[in-house]
Design a protein around this motif. Structure first.
Motif, PDB file in Angstrom:
ATOM      1  N   ILE A  89     -17.833  -3.492 -56.711  1.00  0.00           N
ATOM      2  CA  ILE A  89     -18.384  -4.781 -57.092  1.00  0.00           C
ATOM      3  C   ILE A  89     -17.767  -4.996 -58.480  1.00  0.00           C
ATOM      4  O   ILE A  89     -18.346  -4.589 -59.484  1.00  0.00           O
ATOM      5  N   LEU A  94     -19.759 -10.024 -60.433  1.00  0.00           N
ATOM      6  CA  LEU A  94     -21.167 -10.035 -60.865  1.00  0.00           C
ATOM      7  C   LEU A  94     -21.493 -11.470 -61.260  1.00  0.00           C
ATOM      8  O   LEU A  94     -20.704 -12.130 -61.923  1.00  0.00           O
ATOM      9  N   HIS A  95     -22.620 -11.946 -60.800  1.00  0.00           N
ATOM     10  CA  HIS A  95     -22.949 -13.318 -61.198  1.00  0.00           C
ATOM     11  C   HIS A  95     -23.906 -13.314 -62.392  1.00  0.00           C
ATOM     12  O   HIS A  95     -24.685 -12.375 -62.571  1.00  0.00           O
ATOM     13  N   ILE A  96     -23.769 -14.351 -63.177  1.00  0.00           N
ATOM     14  CA  ILE A  96     -24.587 -14.436 -64.401  1.00  0.00           C
ATOM     15  C   ILE A  96     -25.892 -15.159 -64.074  1.00  0.00           C
ATOM     16  O   ILE A  96     -25.879 -16.263 -63.541  1.00  0.00           O
ATOM     17  N   ALA A  97     -26.984 -14.487 -64.354  1.00  0.00           N
ATOM     18  CA  ALA A  97     -28.294 -15.080 -64.089  1.00  0.00           C
ATOM     19  C   ALA A  97     -29.101 -15.090 -65.372  1.00  0.00           C
ATOM     20  O   ALA A  97     -29.708 -14.081 -65.738  1.00  0.00           O
ATOM     21  N   ALA A 114     -23.047 -13.511 -72.001  1.00  0.00           N
ATOM     22  CA  ALA A 114     -22.953 -12.764 -70.736  1.00  0.00           C
ATOM     23  C   ALA A 114     -21.524 -12.794 -70.188  1.00  0.00           C
ATOM     24  O   ALA A 114     -21.012 -11.789 -69.675  1.00  0.00           O
ATOM     25  N   ARG A 118     -19.112  -9.684 -69.535  1.00  0.00           N
ATOM     26  CA  ARG A 118     -18.505  -9.446 -68.216  1.00  0.00           C
ATOM     27  C   ARG A 118     -16.999  -9.190 -68.349  1.00  0.00           C
ATOM     28  O   ARG A 118     -16.459  -8.295 -67.718  1.00  0.00           O
ATOM     29  N   LEU A 121     -16.476  -5.801 -69.975  1.00  0.00           N
ATOM     30  CA  LEU A 121     -16.885  -4.735 -69.040  1.00  0.00           C
ATOM     31  C   LEU A 121     -15.734  -4.368 -68.097  1.00  0.00           C
ATOM     32  O   LEU A 121     -15.517  -3.192 -67.798  1.00  0.00           O
ATOM     33  N   SER A 137     -27.424  -3.873 -64.508  1.00  0.00           N
ATOM     34  CA  SER A 137     -27.312  -4.860 -63.410  1.00  0.00           C
ATOM     35  C   SER A 137     -28.199  -4.490 -62.230  1.00  0.00           C
ATOM     36  O   SER A 137     -28.866  -5.339 -61.657  1.00  0.00           O
TER      37      SER A 137
END
Lengths: 176, 118
Positions: A89, A94-97, A114, A118, A121, A137
């Motif tokens: 993944i 990864l989606h930002i929430a 964020a 990302r 990262l 996460s």
């Protein structure tokens, strides 16, 4: 349906880890890759804990998840794609929430931070990416990560600290 | 905005805001039975069943010979029949010969006695 508790997860991870490792090693033939596959299978068990029936034994489902992950690894290997472990993944997926607050300006800044995290990262080493994603996460505790990785909690804490330091350094390098 | 001004809490919040894919699609992808895994056990069961049948057949064959320990596996039914009829023939021939000898002996004795008697 009752969601899996942390204690239940720890028990399953401790009990099933050895057998899962044998299965993964049989399919992949590489100890390091097998350890990553087992780790990913257990993280996914935790991520999807709300959809699992805790009255049923977890091992058949866990075996299926592991087999699918191993097949994904094998397909990636055939296509000569680099192995990225839990980072199958990748951070880009990864989606930002960000939880909406009353202040839109603050929300925007949080979203920008964020996004910066990302991007940084994605440049870290796979073990650092994995430990940060597992803890933040996926929401796994230090004890859960220690069970998954077959390590001590002290070692996991140390690794998290190093990963955070590396992440901060990467953010500063990209945004001097 | 300068990301270098992140506080520890902001860094933690930013990391927590990054969520892994927990969609139904990914759940199905991970928990569906792979087709190969469905076929492979069947193949193994087939191989195991064939091996088991061979073992059973071999053990039955071996036990059938062990009932007649004196019989060599190279002897065929035809050979056995042939040998048996040969033995019966020899036995009959020997009996006939013995009978003829007995008749001859009796004749000689009778003749001798007739000569001796006045």
């Amino acid at each position: 349906m009752e969601a899996m508790s942390e204690e239940q997860f720890n028990e399953i991870a401790t009990r099933e880890r050895g057998q899962l490792m044998k299965s993964a090693l049989g399919m992949l033939g590489d100890e390091e890759l097998a350890a990553d596959a087992v780790q990913e299978a257990l993280v996914n068990l935790w991520l999807f804990r709300d959809r699992m029936d805790t009255n049923r034994p977890a091992s058949p489902l866990l075996s299926t998840i592991l087999r699918n992950i191993c097949l994904m690894y094998l397909r990636n290997r055939k296509r000569r794609q680099p192995h990225i472990g839990l980072e199958s993944i990748p951070p880009s997926q990864l989606h930002i929430a960000v939880t909406a607050s009353d202040n839109p300006q603050q929300d925007l800044e949080a979203r920008e931070r964020a996004e910066a995290v990302r991007q940084a990262l994605a440049r870290l080493s796979p073990p650092h990416q994995a430990v940060l994603q597992m803890h933040y996460s996926a929401g796994l505790s230090i004890q859960q990560i220690a069970n998954i990785r077959n390590a001590t909690t002290a070692a996991v804490k140390q690794m998290l600290l190093r990963a955070r330091t590396a992440l901060r350094a990467e953010i500063e390098r990209r945004n001097p | 905005m300068k990301q270098t001004s992140f506080t520890e809490d902001q860094l933690t919040d930013a990391l927590r805001a990054l969520k892994a894919d927990t969609s139904d699609e990914r759940f199905r992808l991970l928990t569906s039975e792979p087709p190969k895994a469905r076929i492979r056990p069947l193949l193994w069961y087939g191989v195991a069943a064939s091996v088991a049948m061979l073992i059973v057949a071999a053990s039955i064959w071996q036990s059938s010979w062990s009932i007649h320990p004196d019989t060599t596996p190279t002897a065929t039914t035809a050979t056995v029949d042939e040998n048996l009829s040969q033995l019966v023939g020899q036995s009959i021939a020997a009996q006939t010969q013995a009978q003829q000898q007995r008749t001859l002996t009796n004749d000689i004795v009778s003749e001798h006695l007739s000569l001796v008697e006045p």
